[in-house]
Write a protein that holds these residues in place. Structure first.
Motif, PDB file in Angstrom:
ATOM      1  N   VAL A 192       0.801  -0.771   0.223  1.00 26.39           N
ATOM      2  CA  VAL A 192       0.251  -0.418  -0.165  1.00 26.39           C
ATOM      3  C   VAL A 192       0.781   1.034  -0.043  1.00 26.39           C
ATOM      4  CG1 VAL A 192      -1.700   1.714   1.416  1.00 26.39           C
ATOM      5  CG2 VAL A 192      -2.301  -1.143   1.233  1.00 26.39           C
ATOM      6  N   LEU A 193       1.832   1.226   1.077  1.00 23.95           N
ATOM      7  CA  LEU A 193       2.615   2.736   0.551  1.00 23.95           C
ATOM      8  C   LEU A 193       3.518   2.909  -0.565  1.00 23.95           C
ATOM      9  CD1 LEU A 193       4.223   2.503   4.771  1.00 23.95           C
ATOM     10  CD2 LEU A 193       2.234   3.552   3.810  1.00 23.95           C
ATOM     11  N   SER A 194       3.667   1.699  -1.433  1.00 23.99           N
ATOM     12  CA  SER A 194       4.783   1.806  -2.377  1.00 23.99           C
ATOM     13  C   SER A 194       3.213   2.360  -3.594  1.00 23.99           C
ATOM     14  CB  SER A 194       4.830   0.373  -2.914  1.00 23.99           C
ATOM     15  OG  SER A 194       4.289  -0.456  -3.567  1.00 23.99           O
ATOM     16  N   LEU A 195       2.336   3.100  -2.814  1.00 23.66           N
ATOM     17  CA  LEU A 195       1.787   3.585  -4.216  1.00 23.66           C
ATOM     18  C   LEU A 195       0.735   4.044  -3.782  1.00 23.66           C
ATOM     19  CD1 LEU A 195       0.189   0.038  -5.387  1.00 23.66           C
ATOM     20  CD2 LEU A 195       2.120   1.628  -6.919  1.00 23.66           C
ATOM     21  N   THR A 196       0.754   4.528  -2.570  1.00 23.20           N
ATOM     22  CA  THR A 196      -0.625   5.220  -1.606  1.00 23.20           C
ATOM     23  C   THR A 196       0.240   5.678  -0.872  1.00 23.20           C
ATOM     24  OG1 THR A 196      -2.003   4.132  -2.143  1.00 23.20           O
ATOM     25  CG2 THR A 196      -2.429   5.638  -0.579  1.00 23.20           C
ATOM     26  N   PRO A 197       1.343   7.308  -0.899  1.00 19.94           N
ATOM     27  CA  PRO A 197       2.089   8.078   0.805  1.00 19.94           C
ATOM     28  C   PRO A 197       0.561   8.102   1.983  1.00 19.94           C
ATOM     29  CG  PRO A 197       2.133   8.916  -1.458  1.00 19.94           C
ATOM     30  CD  PRO A 197       1.873   7.976  -1.744  1.00 19.94           C
ATOM     31  N   GLY A 198       1.393   8.097   2.971  1.00 19.07           N
ATOM     32  CA  GLY A 198       0.808   7.290   4.347  1.00 19.07           C
ATOM     33  C   GLY A 198       1.317   6.694   4.887  1.00 19.07           C
ATOM     34  N   GLY A 220      -4.962   9.961  10.536  1.00 20.09           N
ATOM     35  CA  GLY A 220      -5.608   9.528   8.911  1.00 20.09           C
ATOM     36  C   GLY A 220      -4.632   8.289   8.210  1.00 20.09           C
ATOM     37  N   ALA A 221      -4.090   7.418   8.935  1.00 15.28           N
ATOM     38  CA  ALA A 221      -3.727   6.183   8.654  1.00 15.28           C
ATOM     39  C   ALA A 221      -4.146   5.966   6.937  1.00 15.28           C
ATOM     40  CB  ALA A 221      -3.200   5.169   9.229  1.00 15.28           C
ATOM     41  N   VAL A 222      -2.975   5.632   6.239  1.00 13.82           N
ATOM     42  CA  VAL A 222      -3.948   5.215   5.082  1.00 13.82           C
ATOM     43  C   VAL A 222      -3.731   3.025   4.756  1.00 13.82           C
ATOM     44  CG1 VAL A 222      -2.744   6.864   3.424  1.00 13.82           C
ATOM     45  CG2 VAL A 222      -1.523   4.827   3.530  1.00 13.82           C
ATOM     46  N   ILE A 223      -3.223   2.766   5.858  1.00 16.62           N
ATOM     47  CA  ILE A 223      -3.521   1.000   6.465  1.00 16.62           C
ATOM     48  C   ILE A 223      -3.019   1.107   7.624  1.00 16.62           C
ATOM     49  CG2 ILE A 223      -0.658   0.993   5.441  1.00 16.62           C
ATOM     50  CD1 ILE A 223      -3.641  -1.449   4.812  1.00 16.62           C
ATOM     51  N   GLY A 224      -3.577   0.622   8.285  1.00 13.77           N
ATOM     52  CA  GLY A 224      -3.194  -0.628   9.981  1.00 13.77           C
ATOM     53  C   GLY A 224      -3.727  -1.914  10.360  1.00 13.77           C
ATOM     54  N   GLY A 225      -3.739  -2.187  11.267  1.00 12.48           N
ATOM     55  CA  GLY A 225      -4.468  -3.573  11.634  1.00 12.48           C
ATOM     56  C   GLY A 225      -4.179  -4.122  13.446  1.00 12.48           C
ATOM     57  N   GLU A 226      -3.738  -5.310  13.380  1.00 14.66           N
ATOM     58  CA  GLU A 226      -3.036  -4.896  14.763  1.00 14.66           C
ATOM     59  C   GLU A 226      -2.236  -6.516  14.365  1.00 14.66           C
ATOM     60  OE1 GLU A 226      -5.970  -4.592  18.248  1.00 14.66           O
ATOM     61  OE2 GLU A 226      -7.374  -6.076  16.980  1.00 14.66           O
ATOM     62  N   GLY A 227      -1.462  -6.789  14.619  1.00 12.99           N
ATOM     63  CA  GLY A 227      -0.504  -7.996  14.634  1.00 12.99           C
ATOM     64  C   GLY A 227      -0.891  -9.303  14.023  1.00 12.99           C
ATOM     65  N   ASN A 228      -1.839  -9.734  14.627  1.00  8.07           N
ATOM     66  CA  ASN A 228      -2.927 -11.022  14.976  1.00  8.07           C
ATOM     67  C   ASN A 228      -3.390 -11.198  13.365  1.00  8.07           C
ATOM     68  OD1 ASN A 228      -4.743  -9.269  15.068  1.00  8.07           O
ATOM     69  ND2 ASN A 228      -5.613  -9.922  16.487  1.00  8.07           N
ATOM     70  N   GLY A 229      -3.251 -10.722  12.235  1.00  9.13           N
ATOM     71  CA  GLY A 229      -2.977 -10.449  10.819  1.00  9.13           C
ATOM     72  C   GLY A 229      -4.114 -10.272  10.797  1.00  9.13           C
ATOM     73  N   GLY A 230      -4.519  -8.248  11.669  1.00 13.34           N
ATOM     74  CA  GLY A 230      -5.950  -8.333  11.012  1.00 13.34           C
ATOM     75  C   GLY A 230      -5.756  -6.984  10.305  1.00 13.34           C
ATOM     76  N   VAL A 231      -6.136  -7.037   9.257  1.00 14.51           N
ATOM     77  CA  VAL A 231      -5.249  -5.825   8.127  1.00 14.51           C
ATOM     78  C   VAL A 231      -6.879  -4.587   8.333  1.00 14.51           C
ATOM     79  CG1 VAL A 231      -4.900  -5.477   5.620  1.00 14.51           C
ATOM     80  CG2 VAL A 231      -3.610  -7.161   7.266  1.00 14.51           C
TER      81      VAL A 231
END
Length: 462
Positions: free
Chosen positions: A279-285, A326-337
Motif C-alpha cells: 500500500v505504501l509503495s503506491l499510496t503515500p501515508g 489519517g493512516a492509509v493502512i493499519g491493523g493488528e499483529g494477529n493478522g488483522g488488516v
C-alpha cells in the motif's frame, strides 16, 4: 464455563447457568440492552439492525434468539445469514442500518459464541457505548412495544458476493497481475464461513484453489486460532500440492495468516507488514498498529519516509488512532488488516487481495518476499498473580524503574529498548499480567520475557 461481558460485546460458553455462561436468557438480555442503546442515539426512529453469523454449531440458535428479540423490541432486521465479520460491517452501511450484531466468538473454540456489537458506521462500539450497554442490561424497567409496533424482517439475503465485488473493485487490487501469475493456493478455513468466501475470492482472481477444512459445518478441524502450532496440516498440504502459498483464516474471517511455499510460516505478524509495504509503495501515508504488534511495521513505514503510530490493544483503539492520524493502512499483529479505502475493520478478504497483488507485481516466492522484511521474533507469556495483588500498582512500579527508557503507559506498560521491547498488560478477566516481548532472535525475546517475569515475581513476593 465462562461469560465475559466487555465494552465490545458479550461472549461465553454455550449452555449452563444464566449469568455464568452464554444462555438464551443472556442473549435476549444483552440484545435488548443493545437495542435500547441504539434507540437512545436515534430517538423516535424505527431502527434497522443487520444480523449475521459465522458457521459455529450454536450459530443458528443464537441467531434465532437475536432476530426474535430485535423484532420484539420494535427493530426491523436485515439478516445476511452466514457472513464474515467484515461482511456484516459493510452490510450495515450498505443498507443504511442503525447498527449490526455479529454472532461469532472469533478464534475461540466450538463451545463458545458471542455477540459483537456495531454502530451505524459498521464499526465496533466505543468504550462509552459499550459500558452503556452493560449498564442497560442490568436495568429491569424496560417496556417492550405492543403488537402493532413490532419489527419486521426486511430481507434475508447473503452479502458475501457484494463483499467480494467491493474488494475486487479496489484500485490497488491488481486482479490482472494476479490472474497472470495463476497462483496455486491451499485454503484452510477451519470449517467456517471463510470456506465459502475465500475460495470464491481466489477463483475470481484466477487462482487454482485446494480446499482444506472449507465445509462450513462449524465442526472446527483444529484449534481455530491461526497460530503455527495449529497449522501443521496446511503446511504439509502446501508441500504435497506444490502450491505457491497457503491462506488461513479464523472462523469469522477478520484475521489472515499466510504460509510459504515450503510450508514455513510467513508469520501472522508479517501479514500486515507485507500488505502495508504494498500500500505504501503506491499510496503515500502513515500507518498504525497496536502496542503488542511487531516493530517491523514501523521499520517498513520509515523506509517510505512516513510516520508510524501505536494504539492500545483492541480494534476499536486502532481504528480511532488511524482516524486521528489519517493512516492509509493499519491493523493488528494477529493478522488483522484494516484498509480504510474500503472500511475501518479487520478484513481478511482485503488482506488476501492486496497481498496477492503485491506478490504478483513483485515476482518471486513467498520465502523470497519474507526475507526482504526486518527479522523479529516474538515471545508471548503470562505470569499468574494472586487476586489480592494490585496489578496496576505492579505495573506502575515497573514503569518507574524504567523511567529513563522509552516508556508508553497507554495500555499497560510498554518499554521500547533500542534493540527490543517488552509490553506488560493486565488481563481484564483473570489475575494475570501478559508479558509480550520482541527481539532480533527468539532466544533474546525469551530471555527478555524471563527477566521481566522475574522482576514482577520479586515485586509481588512470588
Amino acid at each position: 464455563m465462562t461469560l465475559i461481558k466487555s465494552i465490545s460485546g458479550i461472549r461465553g460458553t454455550v449452555g449452563g447457568a444464566q449469568g455464568d455462561n452464554l444462555t438464551p436468557l443472556d442473549v435476549v438480555k444483552f440484545t435488548t440492552a443493545y437495542v435500547r442503546l441504539r434507540a437512545e442515539a436515534n430517538p423516535g426512529k424505527k431502527l434497522t439492525i443487520v444480523v449475521g453469523r459465522d458457521a459455529r454449531i450454536s450459530g443458528r440458535m443464537v441467531e434465532s434468539l437475536v432476530e426474535g428479540t430485535l423484532l420484539g423490541c420494535g427493530a426491523d432486521v436485515v439478516n445476511v445469514g452466514l457472513c464474515t465479520t467484515p461482511g456484516v460491517e459493510l452490510a450495515v452501511t450498505h443498507y443504511g442500518a442503525d447498527g449490526g450484531i455479529i454472532i461469532t466468538a472469533s478464534h475461540n473454540p466450538r463451545q463458545w459464541n458471542a455477540l459483537k456489537l456495531l454502530d451505524e458506521k459498521g464499526e465496533f462500539l466505543s468504550d462509552a457505548q459499550g459500558k452503556r450497554v452493560l449498564a442497560l442490561a442490568e436495568e429491569e424497567d424496560y417496556l417492550f412495544p405492543e403488537v402493532d409496533a413490532l419489527g419486521r424482517v426486511l430481507a434475508r439475503e447473503s452479502y458475501n458476493d457484494e463483499h467480494i465485488r467491493q474488494v475486487l473493485a479496489l484500485p490497488l487490487v491488481d486482479a490482472e497481475a494476479v490472474r497472470r501469475r495463476r497462483f496455486r493456493v491451499v485454503v484452510d478455513a477451519v470449517n467456517s464461513v471463510g470456506g465459502t468466501v475465500i475460495p470464491q475470492l481466489l477463483r475470481a482472481l484466477g487462482c487454482e484453489v485446494v480446499e482444506l477444512n472449507c465445509e462450513p459445518t462449524g465442526e472446527f478441524a483444529h484449534n481455530p486460532e491461526p497460530l503455527p502450532e495449529n497449522l501443521t496440516q496446511i503446511a504439509e498440504a502446501i508441500v504435497r500440492e506444490k502450491a505457491d502459498l497457503g491462506v488461513v483464516v479464523d472462523p469469522d474471517v477478520d484475521r489472515l495468516a499466510l504460509v510459504s511455499e515450503d510450508g514455513s510460516m510467513f508469520v501472522e505478524e508479517y501479514t500486515l507488514v507485507a500488505v502495508a509495504d504494498y500500500v505504501l509503495s503506491l499510496t503515500p501515508g502513515d500507518t498504525v498498529s497496536n502496542l503488542s504488534s511487531s516493530r517491523a511495521l514501523r521499520d517498513v513505514t520509515q523506509r517510505y519516509g512516513r510516520a508510524y503510530a501505536a494504539a492500545a490493544v483492541g480494534e476499536v483503539n486502532v481504528v480511532a488512532k488511524m482516524k486521528e492520524t489519517g493512516a492509509v493502512i493499519g491493523g493488528e499483529g494477529n493478522g488483522g488488516v484494516i484498509y480504510p479505502e474500503l472500511h475501518y475493520g479487520r478484513d481478511a478478504l482485503v488482506g488476501v487481495a492486496l497481498f496477492l497483488s503485491h506478490l504478483a507485481r513483485r515476482g518471486g516466492t513467498m520465502t523470497e518476499l519474507r526475507r526482504t522484511y526486518p527479522a523479529y521474533f516474538a515471545s508471548k507469556n503470562k505470569i499468574a498473580l494472586t487476586p489480592a495483588i494490585d496489578t496496576d500498582k505492579v505495573l506502575r512500579e515497573i514503569a518507574a524503574r524504567y523511567a529513563g527508557e522509552r516508556v508508553d503507559t497507554t495500555d499497560g506498560v510498554k518499554i521500547d529498548f533500542p534493540e527490543n521491547w517488552v509490553h506488560l498488560r493486565k488481563s481484564n478477566t483473570e489475575p494475570i499480567i501478559r508479558v509480550y516481548t520482541e527481539a532480533h532472535t527468539m532466544e533474546e525475546a525469551e530471555a527478555l520475557a524471563r527477566r521481566f517475569m522475574s522482576e514482577i515475581g520479586a515485586i509481588c513476593g512470588l
